[in-house]
Motif scaffolding. Sequence first.
Motif, mmCIF file in Angstrom:
data_model
loop_
_atom_site.group_PDB
_atom_site.id
_atom_site.type_symbol
_atom_site.label_atom_id
_atom_site.label_comp_id
_atom_site.label_asym_id
_atom_site.label_seq_id
_atom_site.Cartn_x
_atom_site.Cartn_y
_atom_site.Cartn_z
ATOM 1 N N VAL A 6 1.035 -1.254 -0.022
ATOM 2 C CA VAL A 6 0.109 -0.096 0.006
ATOM 3 C C VAL A 6 1.114 1.266 0.021
ATOM 4 N N ASN B 41 1.658 4.642 1.074
ATOM 5 C CA ASN B 41 1.345 5.420 2.293
ATOM 6 C C ASN B 41 1.980 6.797 1.987
ATOM 7 N N GLY C 145 -3.653 5.593 0.107
ATOM 8 C CA GLY C 145 -3.082 4.970 1.384
ATOM 9 C C GLY C 145 -2.621 5.945 2.364
ATOM 10 N N ARG D 3 -6.178 2.657 4.557
ATOM 11 C CA ARG D 3 -5.360 1.296 4.532
ATOM 12 C C ARG D 3 -6.246 0.245 5.363
ATOM 13 N N GLN E 46 -7.390 -3.661 4.408
ATOM 14 C CA GLN E 46 -7.064 -4.653 5.212
ATOM 15 C C GLN E 46 -8.399 -5.623 5.663
ATOM 16 N N ILE F 112 -1.834 0.581 -4.830
ATOM 17 C CA ILE F 112 -1.767 -0.734 -4.215
ATOM 18 C C ILE F 112 -0.892 -1.531 -5.179
ATOM 19 N N SER G 79 6.763 1.127 0.044
ATOM 20 C CA SER G 79 5.230 1.774 0.599
ATOM 21 C C SER G 79 5.405 2.993 1.065
ATOM 22 N N TYR H 3 6.123 3.871 3.995
ATOM 23 C CA TYR H 3 5.920 3.975 5.292
ATOM 24 C C TYR H 3 6.971 4.379 6.306
ATOM 25 N N VAL I 183 -1.276 -0.495 9.274
ATOM 26 C CA VAL I 183 -1.383 -1.213 7.872
ATOM 27 C C VAL I 183 -0.271 -0.694 6.997
#
Length: 571
Positions: free
Chosen positions: A334, A336, A342, A348, A352, A463, A492, A494, A530
């Motif tokens: 995903v 972010n 996301g 997110r 899930q 995604i 991602s 993240y 997530v």
Amino acid sequence: MAYLTDGPLDGTDLAGSCDPRYIPGNFAYRTDLPMTPSYRLRRITMGICAAASGAVLLTSCSSAPSAAPADPSAAASGFVGTQSEAADPVTGGVLRFGAFSLPGSFDPARTVPSGSTGGTELAAVYDLLVRYEAETGTYEPQLAQDLRVDDTGTAWTLTLRNGVTFSNGEPVDAAAVVGSIDRFVSNKGTDSQLWARTVQSTTATAPDTVVFELAEPWEQFPVMLATGAGMIVAPAGYAGPEFTPIGAGPFVLDRLAPGHEIVLTRRDDYWGGRPNLDEIRVTAPSGGQMQVDMFHAGELDMVYVYEEEVAKTFRDEDLPGYLQITNAGSAILVNNAEGRPGADVRVRQALQRAIDPALVDSRAQAGLGRPGTALFQPTSRWATDQPANRFDPDAARELLSQAKSDGYDGRITFVTRQTPEAQSRALALQALLDAVGFDTTIEYVTDITESIRRVNVNRDYDIAQTGFNIRDDVPLLKLYQVFHSASSSNASNYADPQMDRLLGQLQSARGDEETRNVIADIEQLTTETVPAIPLAAQDNMVVWAPDVHGVKHSFAEIMLLDDAWTAGATR
């Protein structure tokens, strides 16, 4: 002091061990005795102490074999199938390998050197400083003669073999090792951020000696020398404007046709002796059924298998090979990043809860997989009490409704490969997501190389299908790659300070209980934030014909072929 050496290995060498947890003869530790401060120090330094006679232990080891998977009935990673009885090795012949994908580059710093993305081919050209032996959890010598760690657990001393040369005749000395590793790290090779965080200095202290000074003890440090950083490139390989693949391995690169074929030819002056095989030819069949057809037609001698139906076909035939069960081997990445759907944690979380991994498995892998949205499934020794399946469409609709009330239009694009399995998975995911209110568009890419460029390099996706392939032996390696904010492999985007702290705690964890506690916290955090959505643990297999012998396994399904040979029997 503990060390790794190429000398003989047997339990009697350890009869003088002063650690009561040590059980002579099987290189394991008892877990029913208290953890004393002195034992903790010895565990940091691989759990070994010298006897009064001066005897020393020989192998830097992982604790991986000492714990069974959480589900005792589950299949375990390791060698599988029935290997035909070996006669004397046959000299000559060609090994034809059907890879999952071909590396776009033969520069270890410019690719992901794992078994699914060219690691076997690169290891054939460059060799490895050490080889990981999964069955014993030990690191065995390759280019290294031995590897020792001091009593603090922070200074590792590597000694090279005498007389080893690269394929161009240059010596494999300490200066070449330091230069290759420094270049690997500066070019941001795989795991280079973890290396930079961990290793304070890499110094050639003698022509055959390299000392690695770590910022803090890390008992799994040798794994870094069994992967990309341990693939040593000759100085001449990167001295000019164009990279040249010159290594110390048993083969040399004869032909690289990206996306089509790799041809490797043997080195007669390899340090380990002349290889048995004359040549290795590597192709990447398009999809699992083509792998099966080509293998059964005798057009391939060895294949890397990723699809569960194909793996089952080969397992049912009792073919020899190596099985690696990886955690989150199938997952949804995903994005972010700001500007992407996301970026909103509610989106997110809705993704899930919208996904039923069992349904996806039934559509994509005929129900043969190991589905679940936890990072670590019951097959893993690190499985926690987190629920394996978080499918809750009502919760997904509510979360998505909240995001839409703040302006999100529900549109999302899914990027995946154009293979039958990937298409089936994509259509199942599209149906699940659209059922809770998403408007999902599928975009197909032609091959794994294009997927890596689109997703991992350009980060141009909402995604995407991926595989984290977190291995129980050293879970930190992949977790750091995909979740640490400083990792260049974190596709991602993240970033969470708490995750960064937990990954630091995982690196310094001592023993199974401490490791499992940290992993439980990581599992909980990924459930809440997530960064990605696991779909299933994955069976990765390398399978070979019964008349192929001498294939060795190292970390991340990298297969070493210096001793491989084929009897040439008709299948």
